[in-house]
Design an enzyme around this catalytic site. Sequence first.
Site, PDB file in Angstrom:
ATOM      1  N   GLU A 271       0.881  -1.163   0.000  1.00  0.00           N
ATOM      2  CA  GLU A 271       0.000   0.000   0.000  1.00  0.00           C
ATOM      3  C   GLU A 271       0.919   1.212   0.000  1.00  0.00           C
ATOM      4  O   GLU A 271       1.750   1.351   0.896  1.00  0.00           O
ATOM      5  CB  GLU A 271      -0.870  -0.045   1.250  1.00  0.00           C
ATOM      6  CG  GLU A 271      -2.020   0.910   1.169  1.00  0.00           C
ATOM      7  CD  GLU A 271      -2.185   1.629   2.476  1.00  0.00           C
ATOM      8  OE1 GLU A 271      -2.412   0.976   3.488  1.00  0.00           O
ATOM      9  OE2 GLU A 271      -2.038   2.860   2.456  1.00  0.00           O
ATOM     10  N   CYS A 308      -2.903   7.542   5.233  1.00  0.00           N
ATOM     11  CA  CYS A 308      -2.892   7.208   3.803  1.00  0.00           C
ATOM     12  C   CYS A 308      -4.155   7.703   3.120  1.00  0.00           C
ATOM     13  O   CYS A 308      -4.198   7.850   1.910  1.00  0.00           O
ATOM     14  CB  CYS A 308      -2.711   5.716   3.605  1.00  0.00           C
ATOM     15  SG  CYS A 308      -3.280   4.736   4.968  1.00  0.00           S
TER      16      CYS A 308
END
Length: 532
Positions: A271, A308
């Site tokens: 990720e 994020c």
Amino acid sequence: MQTQVSFDPQGDMIIGGESVKGAGGALYALAAATGETLEPAFGCATPALVERACALAGAAFDAYRQLPDARRAAFLEAIAQAILDLGPVLIERAHLETALPVARLEGERMRTVNQLKLFASVVRDGRWHGAVVDTAQPQRAPLPRQDLRMRRVGLGPVAVFGASNFPLAFSVAGGDTASALAAGCPVVVKAHPAHLGTSELVARAIARAAHDTQMPAGVFSLVIGEGTWIGETLVAHPEIQAVGFTGSRQGGLALQRIAQARAEPIPVYAEMSSINPVVLLPHALAARGEQIARDYADSVVMGVGQFCTNPGIVLALAGEALDAFCSTAAQAIATKTAATMLTPNIHAAYCRGVAHLAELDGVTTLARGAEARGPNDAVPVLLRTQGRAFLADAAMHEEVFGPCSLIVACRDIDELQAVLRRMSGQLTATVQLDEADYAQAQTLMPILERKAGRVLFNGFPTGVEVSHAMVHGGPFPATSDTRTTSVGTAAIDRFLRPVCYQAVPDVLLPDPLKHDNPMAIWRLNDGELSRD
Ligand code: NAP
């Protein structure tokens, strides 16, 4: 050997359940707020210790994956309890190392514990086996059909790279570790240098849980050290069969290249970066612009922007309502204080990123928060540009990790759609709308679905629920594999593969596939879901 939960980090790694002081040099954790060196010195791994962690994980795999589901679930629950048993020392150490507020870390600990318990419930439930039975059709013409049965098994040992921005929920016992252990895969964690003591404490909790629930020794290891060689060695090691990573695009891609270059390539679930567009549709902007602007400013600075899912970009139609929105958001950002980032490197990257973005043609700075006071303090920044400029310059599409956001004023809905289409893959896409905006939103849906792993309405993307329906994933560069999620119970799928058993005698079949379904799990029997 019994591993005790210690109330202070000792500077050790955990290799196959044992505390080990590495002989590969000393490494210290830093206090994020002051830059001070923190005791103790951590003994770094040597190649022989990394080798040992991987070999033990490989040796543990068959024994671990074949344990009854209830035993594996009990192990996950024991980890959750052992983390709670660490008490305040865990939060104090994490606060010192990361400068994240205590309340945030306490919430993160609860999320970590609940995540482990959720995966325990997934293991107990049995649907994770994905059992499918196609019974034999000996009379079928022109050819009989054999008895066919399918279930999923773990991939093998998983290398996990703890994330800097979630020292508990996405680090040593975080989502990657929980989902890999749930899938029957031993785990070797590479500690993030930004929270070494926190990593050791949590690793000790896992080791104690493994001991108490009589898991095979190699089910979990934590390796610590400096330089990229540890990560590179782990990913290249033949025993490692998959990788979980959260961090920079550069790091994720480097590890993916190593995984692909192996004699036996393996999947890397990385990720990496996302700017999480928020679209403001006209009626919502006109009716609630002020409130949305204040909520947006709060979301931008939440966790010093180190999520994020931080809303890095806002898209709306140019006009008075957007000007008013910009003015309120700018006032709100100007009142925000500078706050400490996780590491000096992350802070330096933020300062570089903001300076670069602010200097691009067509970008103006709307507001800056209060000046920095500490060495790693990030000043919140709000910028504005036009759709035309954004379309012309890909440099505006890059993530600036931290409390910075760019508002893009689009000429009309066609330009707004073009901006969305031009963006690369995202973890999230958000729409602020009122009922009168539904028709316009409908035209955006196909674009948003293609771009993002999660599409949300009338909220902000920061804050990720750990549940069955959650997707924390998305097309590249949000992740390296758009088919998966790293948060939520579907994260277990990353570490499983299907195996088909053809005409296998009942006595040799694994329990989930035996004829009389002794585990009483849900199975697809000749196309019908049942527990028969
Ligand atoms: P990072 O530099 O990618 O490091 C993450 C982990 O991967 C660390 O343990 C690091 O080990 C290891 N690593 C990195 N590159 C490697 C390589 N080439 N070979 C082997 N191992 C490697 O991420 P970070 O330190 O957490 O943050 C740096 C930047 O990443 C941030 O400024 C931000 O831009 C981005 N980031 C994004 C997210 C997100 O969710 N979007 C989250 C966190 C960070 P060593 O440090 O020991 O080398």
